[in-house]
Design a protein around this motif. Structure first.
Motif: not given
Ligand SMILES: Nc1ncnc2c1ncn2[C@@H]1O[C@H](COP(=O)(O)OP(=O)(O)OP(=O)(O)O)[C@@H](O)[C@H]1O
Length: 128
Positions: A30, A78, A85, A87-89, A92-93, A96-97
């Protein structure tokens, strides 16, 4: 009873081993953690050369520990998010935000602690 006690100690040592593996993984993979490690070294040198007090050392290490710990948890969240997931979701966004927001909070308050320690020293230095 003795066997149970022995298992408890062995289990604790095992857990510590896995935690150590996780910490090494974070440092190796990281970039954010690498930056925090370099910051830790720089702040420690700054603390040494400006002769900060015991309390200031404690607060500085507390701030550093908080930021690195929250960053590690953010990485973990993350990874879970990417696993469940890929894929874009939108949800999930948001997850993570929010997790990144936690790092921002820790970082901002950590920066406030560092500023409280070093700004007076800088002022004194500049006024000489
Ligand atoms: N699967 C996804 N669905 C929706 N939005 C996502 C998804 N993955 C990432 N995002 C958005 O992109 C942002 C960055 O996500 P990413 O996983 O790349 O984190 P990062 O902070 O760049 O992490 P790192 O640099 O540690 O890899 C998230 O905060 C989120 O807004």
């Amino acid at each position: 009873m003795e066997q149970k006690k022995q298992n408890f100690v062995i289990n604790r040592i095992e857990s510590l081993k896995y935690a150590f593996i996780g910490a090494v993984y974070l440092i190796k993979t990281e970039n954010a953690i690498k930056v925090h490690c370099v910051s830790t070294i720089l702040l420690s040198l700054l603390g040494y050369f400006t002769n900060i007090t015991r309390t200031e050392w404690m607060l500085q290490f507390l701030a550093i520990g908080l930021v690195i710990s929250v960053e590690a948890l953010n990485t973990s969240i993350e990874k879970i998010a990417d696993f469940i997931q890929p894929d874009f979701d939108k949800k999930i966004g948001t997850i993570k935000d929010v997790s990144a927001g936690a790092v921002l909070f820790a970082g901002l308050f950590g920066a406030v602690i560092v500023a409280f320690i070093y700004i007076p020293k800088l002022m004194l230095f500049l006024s000489q």
